[in-house]
Motif scaffolding. Structure first.
Motif, mmCIF file in Angstrom:
data_model
loop_
_atom_site.group_PDB
_atom_site.id
_atom_site.type_symbol
_atom_site.label_atom_id
_atom_site.label_comp_id
_atom_site.label_asym_id
_atom_site.label_seq_id
_atom_site.Cartn_x
_atom_site.Cartn_y
_atom_site.Cartn_z
ATOM 1 N N ARG A 9 -22.613 6.029 -36.388
ATOM 2 C CA ARG A 9 -21.167 6.048 -36.605
ATOM 3 C C ARG A 9 -20.453 6.743 -35.448
ATOM 4 O O ARG A 9 -19.398 6.309 -35.005
ATOM 5 C CB ARG A 9 -20.860 6.764 -37.925
ATOM 6 C CG ARG A 9 -19.380 6.754 -38.287
ATOM 7 C CD ARG A 9 -18.883 5.338 -38.575
ATOM 8 N NE ARG A 9 -17.442 5.260 -38.597
ATOM 9 C CZ ARG A 9 -16.698 5.595 -39.647
ATOM 10 N NH1 ARG A 9 -17.295 6.002 -40.751
ATOM 11 N NH2 ARG A 9 -15.388 5.503 -39.588
ATOM 12 N N LEU A 10 -21.060 7.821 -34.952
ATOM 13 C CA LEU A 10 -20.437 8.539 -33.849
ATOM 14 C C LEU A 10 -20.427 7.672 -32.585
ATOM 15 O O LEU A 10 -19.459 7.711 -31.810
ATOM 16 C CB LEU A 10 -21.184 9.851 -33.590
ATOM 17 C CG LEU A 10 -20.460 10.868 -32.698
ATOM 18 C CD1 LEU A 10 -19.099 11.223 -33.277
ATOM 19 C CD2 LEU A 10 -21.290 12.122 -32.534
ATOM 20 N N GLN A 40 -15.373 15.964 -24.722
ATOM 21 C CA GLN A 40 -16.838 16.019 -24.829
ATOM 22 C C GLN A 40 -17.266 17.082 -25.837
ATOM 23 O O GLN A 40 -18.170 16.866 -26.649
ATOM 24 C CB GLN A 40 -17.438 16.317 -23.454
ATOM 25 C CG GLN A 40 -17.348 15.135 -22.495
ATOM 26 C CD GLN A 40 -17.712 15.494 -21.069
ATOM 27 O OE1 GLN A 40 -17.871 16.663 -20.742
ATOM 28 N NE2 GLN A 40 -17.807 14.500 -20.211
ATOM 29 N N GLU A 41 -16.591 18.230 -25.790
ATOM 30 C CA GLU A 41 -16.940 19.291 -26.734
ATOM 31 C C GLU A 41 -16.622 18.875 -28.165
ATOM 32 O O GLU A 41 -17.351 19.215 -29.107
ATOM 33 C CB GLU A 41 -16.191 20.567 -26.366
ATOM 34 C CG GLU A 41 -16.703 21.217 -25.088
ATOM 35 C CD GLU A 41 -16.000 22.535 -24.819
ATOM 36 O OE1 GLU A 41 -15.522 23.166 -25.784
ATOM 37 O OE2 GLU A 41 -15.927 22.933 -23.647
ATOM 38 N N ALA A 42 -15.537 18.141 -28.340
ATOM 39 C CA ALA A 42 -15.187 17.683 -29.693
ATOM 40 C C ALA A 42 -16.257 16.735 -30.237
ATOM 41 O O ALA A 42 -16.646 16.829 -31.408
ATOM 42 C CB ALA A 42 -13.823 16.992 -29.656
ATOM 43 N N PHE A 43 -16.746 15.827 -29.403
ATOM 44 C CA PHE A 43 -17.803 14.919 -29.854
ATOM 45 C C PHE A 43 -19.103 15.690 -30.123
ATOM 46 O O PHE A 43 -19.835 15.384 -31.069
ATOM 47 C CB PHE A 43 -18.039 13.814 -28.821
ATOM 48 C CG PHE A 43 -17.071 12.669 -28.953
ATOM 49 C CD1 PHE A 43 -15.858 12.677 -28.283
ATOM 50 C CD2 PHE A 43 -17.362 11.595 -29.779
ATOM 51 C CE1 PHE A 43 -14.954 11.630 -28.408
ATOM 52 C CE2 PHE A 43 -16.465 10.539 -29.910
ATOM 53 C CZ PHE A 43 -15.260 10.557 -29.229
ATOM 54 N N ALA A 44 -19.376 16.694 -29.299
ATOM 55 C CA ALA A 44 -20.577 17.506 -29.528
ATOM 56 C C ALA A 44 -20.452 18.270 -30.848
ATOM 57 O O ALA A 44 -21.425 18.405 -31.606
ATOM 58 C CB ALA A 44 -20.781 18.480 -28.362
ATOM 59 N N ARG A 48 -22.779 18.040 -34.458
ATOM 60 C CA ARG A 48 -23.369 19.164 -35.183
ATOM 61 C C ARG A 48 -22.876 19.236 -36.630
ATOM 62 O O ARG A 48 -23.645 19.542 -37.534
ATOM 63 C CB ARG A 48 -23.026 20.484 -34.470
ATOM 64 C CG ARG A 48 -23.711 20.683 -33.127
ATOM 65 C CD ARG A 48 -23.564 22.144 -32.680
ATOM 66 N NE ARG A 48 -22.179 22.579 -32.591
ATOM 67 C CZ ARG A 48 -21.418 22.428 -31.519
ATOM 68 N NH1 ARG A 48 -21.906 21.857 -30.444
ATOM 69 N NH2 ARG A 48 -20.162 22.850 -31.507
ATOM 70 N N ARG A 49 -21.593 18.965 -36.832
ATOM 71 C CA ARG A 49 -21.006 19.249 -38.140
ATOM 72 C C ARG A 49 -21.014 18.076 -39.106
ATOM 73 O O ARG A 49 -21.114 18.266 -40.321
ATOM 74 C CB ARG A 49 -19.567 19.751 -37.936
ATOM 75 C CG ARG A 49 -19.528 21.133 -37.303
ATOM 76 C CD ARG A 49 -18.122 21.639 -37.108
ATOM 77 N NE ARG A 49 -17.304 21.513 -38.314
ATOM 78 C CZ ARG A 49 -16.026 21.837 -38.370
ATOM 79 N NH1 ARG A 49 -15.431 22.333 -37.292
ATOM 80 N NH2 ARG A 49 -15.338 21.707 -39.487
ATOM 81 N N GLU A 52 -23.679 17.638 -41.862
ATOM 82 C CA GLU A 52 -23.599 18.547 -43.015
ATOM 83 C C GLU A 52 -22.297 18.367 -43.786
ATOM 84 O O GLU A 52 -22.293 18.363 -45.020
ATOM 85 C CB GLU A 52 -23.710 19.998 -42.533
ATOM 86 C CG GLU A 52 -25.076 20.339 -41.939
ATOM 87 C CD GLU A 52 -25.174 21.805 -41.580
ATOM 88 O OE1 GLU A 52 -24.206 22.555 -41.832
ATOM 89 O OE2 GLU A 52 -26.230 22.203 -41.048
ATOM 90 N N ASP A 53 -21.199 18.221 -43.065
ATOM 91 C CA ASP A 53 -19.889 18.171 -43.719
ATOM 92 C C ASP A 53 -19.494 16.769 -44.148
ATOM 93 O O ASP A 53 -18.564 16.593 -44.937
ATOM 94 C CB ASP A 53 -18.800 18.719 -42.766
ATOM 95 C CG ASP A 53 -19.060 20.166 -42.375
ATOM 96 O OD1 ASP A 53 -19.920 20.800 -43.025
ATOM 97 O OD2 ASP A 53 -18.424 20.640 -41.420
ATOM 98 N N GLY A 54 -20.159 15.770 -43.611
ATOM 99 C CA GLY A 54 -19.746 14.388 -43.876
ATOM 100 C C GLY A 54 -18.787 13.887 -42.815
ATOM 101 O O GLY A 54 -18.130 14.676 -42.119
ATOM 102 N N ILE A 55 -18.709 12.560 -42.686
ATOM 103 C CA ILE A 55 -17.816 11.963 -41.691
ATOM 104 C C ILE A 55 -16.393 11.968 -42.242
ATOM 105 O O ILE A 55 -16.159 11.509 -43.360
ATOM 106 C CB ILE A 55 -18.257 10.521 -41.372
ATOM 107 C CG1 ILE A 55 -19.679 10.534 -40.796
ATOM 108 C CG2 ILE A 55 -17.286 9.856 -40.399
ATOM 109 C CD1 ILE A 55 -20.270 9.149 -40.604
#
Length: 418
Positions: A9-10, A40-44, A48-49, A52-55
């Protein structure tokens, strides 16, 4: 979790949203490097999240907000750009929620531009004439299309480090010159059209024949390039090169089902099952090209489409009109790749020995690290029965090839001559 994995999905979100996230940050901060870093940091962070948190329901809005917050953190740490910080902070207004609800991501301000597609608007915005043509195209491919620096470097036949420096210089020029990042008015679109066409052409090329990875084809990239080029032809019906580029893309994709074996090995043009080509699409592309050529304003994309039409309309590989193809290549600027393709056409029209001599002239130039040069040399040597030399050339091509599909094909050829 059922359905596509977070990673899949990402990947999809990256293709759809990368350009918009970066463009939004550029528009707010005026800093291209900061925008890319924060995106880039937002995609990284998502990688990570999200497991666990769901899309999130609106992943584009989530990424844009995350990238914006990271930009604010950077600006705070640097204690500079107070005005920019205020602008970025303004994005925390409740209007964000409305923007997100309206489109799933934060959009550029509305205007009266005739370009209504978000991604095409961004391409026209990014292809600023203050930059050299190559810099415009490279920067747009990196910033909006999400191509890596290595992929862009291979498209321009330069090293990755050299391309990285070019991109950095282009970003600095934009920043130091205070070049605004905004959609140009309609009357300025034509001066940016050649660069936008070049972006679409290279985007399609990377999708149609990937420069690296397991697969030869990146279908989503090719489809997106076709979609945007079709929109451009609707927007500029009197621009023959847009129609020529669309015809070129359609002629190539009409062979999509035959370009690889079921297990992913490359199938060269002369070995493809022509009964499986999409003849209706070839006919439509031919009709488009014929109508475009009648305008009497030929350009490189129309000429390349004419070459593709020669291939697509040959009933068998033996029927291919190689002299005509060689003559068409002669009408193009003799870039290293065009010179290589012309050498192929001449070699298949007049004999491999002649083609081989033309390849020798190219060996010391920019094609020295380009896998198709030794691959072509190997093919001519094989046709001449010089199998030992052919084997050496196949090995050189295998070492340089970027995709598994090509390497597997070349290894099969190598086995045939050893």
């Amino acid at each position: 979790m059922s359905g596509p994995s977070v990673g899949d999905r990402l990947d999809h979100v990256f293709r759809d949203e990368w350009g918009q996230v970066v463009a939004t940050l550029i528009g707010l901060t005026g800093d291209w490097e900061l925008a890319e870093e924060c995106a880039q940091e937002a995609f990284a962070t998502a990688l990570r999240r999200w497991p666990e948190d769901g899309i999130p329901d609106r992943p584009g809005a989530w990424l844009t907000t995350t990238a914006r917050n990271k930009a604010m953190d950077v600006l705070r740490r640097e204690a500079v750009g107070a005005a920019k910080l205020r602008e970025v902070a303004a994005m925390t207004d409740p209007d964000d929620e409305l923007a997100a609800a309206d489109g799933g991501t934060l959009r550029a301000p509305t205007d009266d531009s005739a370009v209504r597609d978000d991604r095409l608007r961004l391409m026209f915005t990014c292809c600023h004439p203050a930059l050299a043509m190559e810099a415009r195209v490279a920067l747009t491919l990196r910033t909006l299309a999400g191509l890596s620096t290595a992929e862009i470097a291979r498209a321009f036949l330069v090293g990755e480090e050299a391309m990285s420096k070019r991109l950095t210089r282009a970003k600095r020029k934009i920043q130091h010159a205070g070049i605004p990042y905004r959609v140009p008015p309609d009357h300025l679109l034509p001066e940016r059209t050649p660069a936008v066409l070049a972006v679409l052409y290279l985007l399609f090329n990377e999708g149609y024949s990937a420069s690296a990875g397991a697969d030869l084809v990146r279908r989503s990239l090719a489809d997106e390039a076709i979609r945007l080029t079709r929109l451009l032809t609707d927007l500029m019906p009197d621009e023959p090169e847009a129609a020529g580029l669309l015809a070129l893309m359609l002629l190539h994709t009409a062979r999509r089902d035959t370009r690889t074996t079921p297990d992913g090995e490359l199938v060269p043009l002369d070995e493809q099952d022509r009964t499986r080509w999409h003849l209706d699409e070839i006919a439509a592309a031919e009709s488009l090209l014929t109508a475009t050529l009648r305008r009497g304003r030929p350009g490189p994309y129309q000429v390349q489409a004419a070459i593709a039409a020669c291939h697509a309309t040959a009933r068998t590989a033996a029927d291919t009109d190689w002299p005509q193809i060689a003559a068409l290549y002669a009408q193009l600027d003799q870039t290293p790749v065009v010179a290589l393709n012309r050498a192929v056409a001449i070699g298949l029209a007049d004999g491999p020995a002649i083609g081989l001599r033309l390849l020798d002239d190219l060996a010391a130039g920019p094609l020295a690290g380009y896998h198709l040069l030794p691959a072509t040399r190997a093919d001519f040597l094989r046709r001449l029965g010089r199998t030992t030399e052919a084997a050496d050339a196949y090995r050189a091509a295998i070492d340089l090839a970027g995709t598994d599909a090509e390497r597997r094909y070349l290894r099969r050829r190598l086995a045939e001559v050893t």
